[in-house]
Motif scaffolding. Structure first.
Motif, PDB file in Angstrom:
ATOM      1  N   THR A   1       0.920  -1.087   0.215  1.00  0.00           N
ATOM      2  CA  THR A   1      -0.132  -0.294  -0.221  1.00  0.00           C
ATOM      3  C   THR A   1       0.973   1.570  -0.675  1.00  0.00           C
TER       4      THR A   1
ATOM      5  N   ARG B   1      -8.735  13.543   5.327  1.00  0.00           N
ATOM      6  CA  ARG B   1      -7.752  12.735   5.289  1.00  0.00           C
ATOM      7  C   ARG B   1      -6.587  12.802   5.573  1.00  0.00           C
TER       8      ARG B   1
ATOM      9  N   PRO C   1      -6.757   3.361  -0.379  1.00  0.00           N
ATOM     10  CA  PRO C   1      -8.308   3.156   0.470  1.00  0.00           C
ATOM     11  C   PRO C   1      -8.457   3.194   1.285  1.00  0.00           C
ATOM     12  N   ASP C   2      -9.692   3.735   2.666  1.00  0.00           N
ATOM     13  CA  ASP C   2     -10.408   4.098   3.560  1.00  0.00           C
ATOM     14  C   ASP C   2      -9.646   2.848   4.057  1.00  0.00           C
ATOM     15  N   GLU C   3     -10.066   1.632   3.290  1.00  0.00           N
ATOM     16  CA  GLU C   3     -10.005   0.069   4.246  1.00  0.00           C
ATOM     17  C   GLU C   3      -8.232   0.329   4.623  1.00  0.00           C
ATOM     18  N   ARG C   4      -7.294   0.654   4.195  1.00  0.00           N
ATOM     19  CA  ARG C   4      -5.970   0.814   3.837  1.00  0.00           C
ATOM     20  C   ARG C   4      -5.376   1.158   5.414  1.00  0.00           C
TER      21      ARG C   4
ATOM     22  N   ASP D   1      -6.733   2.235   8.680  1.00  0.00           N
ATOM     23  CA  ASP D   1      -6.066   1.519  10.004  1.00  0.00           C
ATOM     24  C   ASP D   1      -5.180   0.942  10.509  1.00  0.00           C
ATOM     25  N   PRO D   2      -5.019  -0.598   9.383  1.00  0.00           N
ATOM     26  CA  PRO D   2      -4.567  -1.353   9.593  1.00  0.00           C
ATOM     27  C   PRO D   2      -2.400  -0.426   9.070  1.00  0.00           C
TER      28      PRO D   2
END
Length: 445
Positions: free
Chosen positions: A72, A364, A429-432, A434-435
């Motif tokens: 990412t 963001r 991506p938003d889902e990456r 947090d990780p």
């Protein structure tokens, strides 16, 4: 010639006899005599590349690409990987666009020429300047062309081009390459907290300066807050004020024309093109006063013999088209197909969509910086400024080690200092998110 020769191919069908006849016609015995290649760079050995069928080649390339790490990328600094809607690929890959050469024949290129005219119109609207050309190679070459334009149009003598000390090395080296054949020289002015140091710039600007260059946002993602004052300093010394930016940023930032900018350069491929690590789309817009000094090509609109609106290339000022002594540039790379993609993406988004995309870059970046600032051993952002897309964070651990540990966990960031990393949210991506925060929390201890 025909394609049935025993030697050659459909792409190079000349026979040995035909090649011999052509060499005799120009008075040489061998093709090698047509090229003056210095011995120290001449390669006389075999390449050692085995011949493969198309199927074998595809299998090899697929296998090679399969060894790439799945990272990412939170990388920016001039290259941004915004999501490109599949609609853009489907339209731009139509054969009439994909196989088109430069649109020299307007009678068969009206659709493409209209799209390029819309691209120019987009830049005019975003910058507030009256003229935009229909593409250059990238931001660095656009900057180089701005410098040589400044030398041509400035009314008094001078030879210094001022750029910020944070300018990307690739852009700096390209600029120096452009001015190497002129009397111009490149000099830097200091920045303070990633923005222009106005006091130091005021001391540097004098009658010997032909151009002052600034960027908004800066390479560190900060918003340059005092553009009008930079413009005033340039104008007092009769220097051109050149600004580096891009269409997404310009959707929410103040219009360059309103703060005294004479020329806008930058990379327009933030729309329409995924991150390509080098190739881009140079934008170039300027005041109408410099219309006949613009490098590259312009698409103009007029009427044909039946009073229908028609488009054509006009004011082609490169030396391929006019006498060398009258040419403004020898630029030969025209990114028309990439400009087409940019125009398509902008039309797909519309004004509200472009503003929304830019505002997401602000919020963001701010939200991620706030989260990183809560991690022990991390301070974010380093600069007490407004940011777009990206920001610099300080890490207590050595930045190189932090970046390497993040890479092992599937994330890529820039190392910009001994204890500084730069993080970009464009296209992530938003889902990456947090990780990534969790990974940095692990490695920053």
């Amino acid at each position: 010639m025909n394609g049935s020769h025993a030697t050659g191919s459909p792409y190079a069908p000349s026979t040995d006899d035909e090649r011999t006849a052509m060499l005799e016609s120009v008075g040489v015995d061998d093709v090698e005599e047509l090229f003056d290649i210095p011995e120290d760079v001449r390669f006389d050995d075999a390449f050692g590349i085995d011949a493969r069928t198309e199927r074998e080649t595809r299998r090899l390339v697929r296998s090679t690409l399969g060894r790439n790490d799945e990272l990412t990328e939170l990388l920016g600094r001039g290259h941004y990987g915004y999501y490109v809607p599949s609609l853009i690929d489907h339209l731009a890959d139509r054969s009439e666009f994909l196989t088109s050469y430069t649109q020299y024949q307007p009678e068969i290129s009206q659709g493409f020429l209209q799209a390029l005219f819309e691209y120019q119109s987009l830049l005019v609207e975003l910058t507030g300047l009256e003229v935009a050309n229909c593409s250059m190679y990238d931001a660095a070459t656009a900057l180089g062309e701005a410098a040589t334009l400044a030398e041509r149009v400035r009314s008094t003598s001078g030879h210094r081009v001022l750029v910020p000390d944070l300018l990307l090395e690739g852009r700096r080296s390209t600029l120096e390459n452009y001015v190497a054949g002129t009397d111009l020289e490149v000099a830097t002015y200091p920045t303070n907290d990633a923005n222009a140091d106005l006091d130091a710039l005021a001391d540097a600007v004098d009658d010997d300066v032909v151009m002052v260059y600034a960027e908004n946002p800066t390479v560190r993602g900060t918003i340059e807050e005092r553009l009008a004052e930079i413009g005033d300093l340039a104008r007092e010394s009769d220097a051109l004020f050149v600004l580096g930016s891009d269409p997404i940023a310009l959707s929410v930032l103040e219009r360059p024309a309103d703060v005294g900018v004479d020329v806008v350069v930058g990379d327009a491929s933030v729309l329409g093109l995924p991150t390509s690590y080098g190739m881009g789309l140079g934008l170039f817009a300027c005041r109408e006063d410099y219309l006949r000094q613009v490098p590259g090509r312009l698409v103009g609109a007029g009427e044909d013999a039946t009073d229908r609106r028609a488009y054509t290339l006009t004011l082609q000022t490169r030396e391929q088209h006019i006498r060398r002594e009258r040419a403004t540039s020898n630029i030969c790379t025209n990114q028309a197909w990439v400009a087409l993609r940019t125009a398509m993406h902008a039309a797909y988004l519309g004004p509200d969509g472009m503003v929304d995309l830019a505002e997401r870059g602000v919020t963001r970046a701010r939200d991620l910086a706030d989260r990183l600032d809560g991690i022990v051993g991390v301070t974010a952002p380093v600069h007490d400024r407004h940011h777009l897309r990206e920001f610099v964070a300080r890490v207590d651990q050595p930045a190189k080690a932090v970046a390497e540990d993040l890479e092992k966990r599937g994330f890529a960031v820039h190392v910009v200092g001994e204890h500084e990393i730069q993080v970009c949210v464009a296209g992530v991506p938003d889902e990456r998110i947090d990780p990534f925060v969790a990974a940095l929390e692990e490695v920053a201890r």
